[in-house]
Design a protein around this motif. Sequence first.
Motif, PDB file in Angstrom:
ATOM      1  N   ALA A 274     -26.001 -28.652  34.782  1.00 29.47           N
ATOM      2  CA  ALA A 274     -26.232 -29.885  34.049  1.00 29.47           C
ATOM      3  C   ALA A 274     -26.254 -29.297  32.213  1.00 29.47           C
ATOM      4  N   SER A 275     -26.652 -27.989  32.514  1.00 28.90           N
ATOM      5  CA  SER A 275     -26.738 -27.327  30.877  1.00 28.90           C
ATOM      6  C   SER A 275     -25.659 -27.658  30.533  1.00 28.90           C
ATOM      7  N   MET A 276     -24.623 -27.067  31.139  1.00 25.43           N
ATOM      8  CA  MET A 276     -23.343 -27.066  30.339  1.00 25.43           C
ATOM      9  C   MET A 276     -22.206 -28.418  30.370  1.00 25.43           C
ATOM     10  N   LEU A 277     -23.281 -29.361  31.159  1.00 17.86           N
ATOM     11  CA  LEU A 277     -22.713 -30.401  30.933  1.00 17.86           C
ATOM     12  C   LEU A 277     -22.504 -31.452  29.824  1.00 17.86           C
ATOM     13  N   MET A 278     -24.749 -31.363  28.953  1.00 17.15           N
ATOM     14  CA  MET A 278     -24.876 -31.365  28.116  1.00 17.15           C
ATOM     15  C   MET A 278     -24.619 -30.318  26.649  1.00 17.15           C
ATOM     16  N   ALA A 279     -24.225 -29.181  27.351  1.00 19.94           N
ATOM     17  CA  ALA A 279     -23.664 -28.092  25.910  1.00 19.94           C
ATOM     18  C   ALA A 279     -22.029 -29.082  25.817  1.00 19.94           C
ATOM     19  N   ILE A 280     -21.496 -29.890  26.373  1.00 22.51           N
ATOM     20  CA  ILE A 280     -19.891 -29.653  26.290  1.00 22.51           C
ATOM     21  C   ILE A 280     -20.590 -30.898  25.833  1.00 22.51           C
ATOM     22  N   MET A 281     -21.565 -32.480  25.582  1.00 20.39           N
ATOM     23  CA  MET A 281     -21.723 -33.120  25.012  1.00 20.39           C
ATOM     24  C   MET A 281     -22.074 -32.500  23.372  1.00 20.39           C
ATOM     25  N   LEU A 282     -22.785 -31.486  23.540  1.00 23.10           N
ATOM     26  CA  LEU A 282     -23.376 -31.303  21.881  1.00 23.10           C
ATOM     27  C   LEU A 282     -21.933 -30.570  20.957  1.00 23.10           C
TER      28      LEU A 282
ATOM     29  N   GLN B 282     -17.220 -35.104  16.513  1.00 27.47           N
ATOM     30  CA  GLN B 282     -17.088 -36.404  16.019  1.00 27.47           C
ATOM     31  C   GLN B 282     -18.637 -35.924  14.490  1.00 27.47           C
ATOM     32  N   PHE B 283     -19.137 -35.293  14.714  1.00 26.41           N
ATOM     33  CA  PHE B 283     -19.926 -35.132  13.598  1.00 26.41           C
ATOM     34  C   PHE B 283     -18.896 -34.303  11.866  1.00 26.41           C
ATOM     35  N   LEU B 284     -18.701 -33.644  12.579  1.00 25.35           N
ATOM     36  CA  LEU B 284     -17.684 -32.647  11.879  1.00 25.35           C
ATOM     37  C   LEU B 284     -17.127 -33.817  10.945  1.00 25.35           C
TER      38      LEU B 284
ATOM     39  N   LYS C  32     -38.533 -22.982  26.758  1.00 24.74           N
ATOM     40  CA  LYS C  32     -38.807 -21.781  26.721  1.00 24.74           C
ATOM     41  C   LYS C  32     -39.778 -20.755  28.453  1.00 24.74           C
ATOM     42  N   ARG C  33     -40.436 -21.935  27.803  1.00 27.43           N
ATOM     43  CA  ARG C  33     -41.820 -21.485  29.157  1.00 27.43           C
ATOM     44  C   ARG C  33     -40.548 -21.155  30.329  1.00 27.43           C
ATOM     45  N   ILE C  34     -39.356 -21.935  30.777  1.00 31.15           N
ATOM     46  CA  ILE C  34     -39.415 -21.988  32.034  1.00 31.15           C
ATOM     47  C   ILE C  34     -38.422 -21.412  32.490  1.00 31.15           C
ATOM     48  N   ASN C  35     -37.453 -20.924  30.728  1.00 33.87           N
ATOM     49  CA  ASN C  35     -36.336 -19.932  30.773  1.00 33.87           C
ATOM     50  C   ASN C  35     -35.097 -21.096  30.476  1.00 33.87           C
ATOM     51  N   SER C  36     -34.926 -22.595  30.522  1.00 30.83           N
ATOM     52  CA  SER C  36     -34.290 -23.275  30.864  1.00 30.83           C
ATOM     53  C   SER C  36     -32.772 -23.733  29.906  1.00 30.83           C
ATOM     54  N   LEU C  37     -31.855 -23.403  30.119  1.00 31.40           N
ATOM     55  CA  LEU C  37     -30.460 -24.127  28.902  1.00 31.40           C
ATOM     56  C   LEU C  37     -30.929 -25.304  29.323  1.00 31.40           C
ATOM     57  N   SER C  38     -30.987 -26.657  29.846  1.00 26.64           N
ATOM     58  CA  SER C  38     -31.080 -27.659  29.888  1.00 26.64           C
ATOM     59  C   SER C  38     -31.275 -28.434  28.641  1.00 26.64           C
ATOM     60  N   LEU C  39     -33.353 -27.831  28.922  1.00 28.18           N
ATOM     61  CA  LEU C  39     -34.236 -28.847  27.891  1.00 28.18           C
ATOM     62  C   LEU C  39     -33.539 -27.783  26.399  1.00 28.18           C
ATOM     63  N   LYS C  40     -32.731 -26.798  26.648  1.00 26.75           N
ATOM     64  CA  LYS C  40     -33.098 -25.739  25.426  1.00 26.75           C
ATOM     65  C   LYS C  40     -31.697 -26.955  24.674  1.00 26.75           C
ATOM     66  N   ALA C  41     -31.007 -27.533  25.502  1.00 22.57           N
ATOM     67  CA  ALA C  41     -29.056 -28.283  24.840  1.00 22.57           C
ATOM     68  C   ALA C  41     -29.567 -29.924  24.373  1.00 22.57           C
ATOM     69  N   ASP C  42     -31.047 -30.365  25.241  1.00 22.53           N
ATOM     70  CA  ASP C  42     -31.413 -30.580  25.754  1.00 22.53           C
ATOM     71  C   ASP C  42     -32.385 -31.323  23.952  1.00 22.53           C
TER      72      ASP C  42
ATOM     73  N   GLY D 180     -24.245 -25.666  20.942  1.00 27.10           N
ATOM     74  CA  GLY D 180     -23.475 -26.221  22.707  1.00 27.10           C
ATOM     75  C   GLY D 180     -22.458 -25.087  23.609  1.00 27.10           C
ATOM     76  N   ILE D 181     -21.624 -24.320  22.186  1.00 32.43           N
ATOM     77  CA  ILE D 181     -20.386 -23.132  22.524  1.00 32.43           C
ATOM     78  C   ILE D 181     -21.727 -22.307  23.708  1.00 32.43           C
ATOM     79  N   SER D 182     -22.135 -21.633  22.545  1.00 34.00           N
ATOM     80  CA  SER D 182     -22.830 -20.647  22.917  1.00 34.00           C
ATOM     81  C   SER D 182     -24.442 -21.360  24.290  1.00 34.00           C
ATOM     82  N   ILE D 183     -24.607 -22.038  24.745  1.00 33.23           N
ATOM     83  CA  ILE D 183     -24.807 -22.776  25.824  1.00 33.23           C
ATOM     84  C   ILE D 183     -24.067 -23.038  26.915  1.00 33.23           C
ATOM     85  N   ILE D 184     -22.935 -23.242  27.010  1.00 33.80           N
ATOM     86  CA  ILE D 184     -21.461 -22.723  27.941  1.00 33.80           C
ATOM     87  C   ILE D 184     -21.631 -21.555  28.346  1.00 33.80           C
TER      88      ILE D 184
END
Length: 308
Positions: free
Chosen positions: A98-106, A112-114, A156-166, A210-214
Motif C-alpha cells: 500500500a505504501s508503494m502505491l501511495m508513493a507512486i501516486m506521490l 504534475q506539480f512540476l 513513526k511509532r509503528i514504523n509505517s511507510l504508508s502513513l509517512k506517504a500519506d 515518493g521515490i525514497s518511499i518506493i
Amino acid sequence: MREKITDFIIKTFNLDKGDINKNFGFFEGITSFIFNFLIFLIKYSFSISLNSVALKADAFHTLSDILTSIIVIIGFYFSSIKPDKKHPFGHGRIEKIASMLMAIMLVYVGYQFLISSYNRFKNPIPIDFNLTIILILFITILMKEFLTLISLELGKRINSLSLKADAWHHRSDSIATLLIIVGFFTFKFGFYSLDGILGIAVSILIAYTGISIIFQSGSFLIGEEPSQDLVKKINDIAYSYDFIKDVHHMHIHDYGNQIEITFHVKLKGDQTLNNVHEKITEIEKAIEKEIKGANVTIHSEPIESNLE
C-alpha cells in the motif's frame, strides 16, 4: 508538542488497545478522509461564491487526497488479517505494498506539480488579491498540517511507510494551497514568477520523497538484513542466561506484523534432552516477550560440536 498531541489522541480514542498498527492506520485513514472532504467542501463552496478558478482547482486537488486515505484504510485492514494456511506468516507486508502505491501516486503528484509550476513560471497567471480567500486557505493549511504532523508521528511509532506517504500527500496539498496565497502577494507586488519557482522546488522534493518511499518499501519486500539494534537485543537476551556459551547462525525474516527469528546456540553436552528443551523454551519465550510479533525457534548444539 507533536508527541503530546498524539499521546492525547491515542489516550482519548484508546488506540493503544488491541492491534495498535490497525488502530493507528484506521484512525489516520478515517480522520484524513473526513478532514479532506470537509476541506474540499469549504474550498469548493467559496470558489463558487467568489468565482475563483484557482480555488476551485485547489478544491479538487484536495478531493483527490481522499483516495490515498482509502488506500491507507484498505492496506491496514488486509495487513491485519490473521495468518492462514496459504499465508502462515500473516499479511503484514500488504501495508508495504500500500505504501508503494501511495508513493507512486506521490511521484505523480510531484510530476504534475512540476509541470503546472513550470507553466506558471513561464506564463504567470494574474491572481486578484482577496483577503477572504486568503483567510479560508490559511485555515485549510492549518487543518492539513495537523493531518501531516499526526500522520508522521503515528507512522513513526509503528514504523509505517504508508502513513509517512500519506503525510506527504497532506503536505503537498498544504504547500499547493500556500503557493496560491504566495501568488496573491507576489502579483500584488509585481513578482510574477516567484510562485512558479517555489512550486518547481517543492515538486522536486515531493517526487524525491515518493521515490525514497518506493525504494524503502521495495527493499523491505525483497528482504533486508536485520538492524544491528535488533540483533544486539536478541544476543543480549540469549547471553543473559549463563548456560548459553555461543549464539550463531542467526536468521531474521520480517513479515510486517510477524518476525520469524531462528538461531543456533551451544550448551554443555552433558545435559539431558528434557533439560535442554526447558532452557531453550525459556529463552524463546523471553525474546518473544521483549520483541513484538516475534516467533522464535532455537536450535541447540553441544558445546563440543563444530557444527554451524
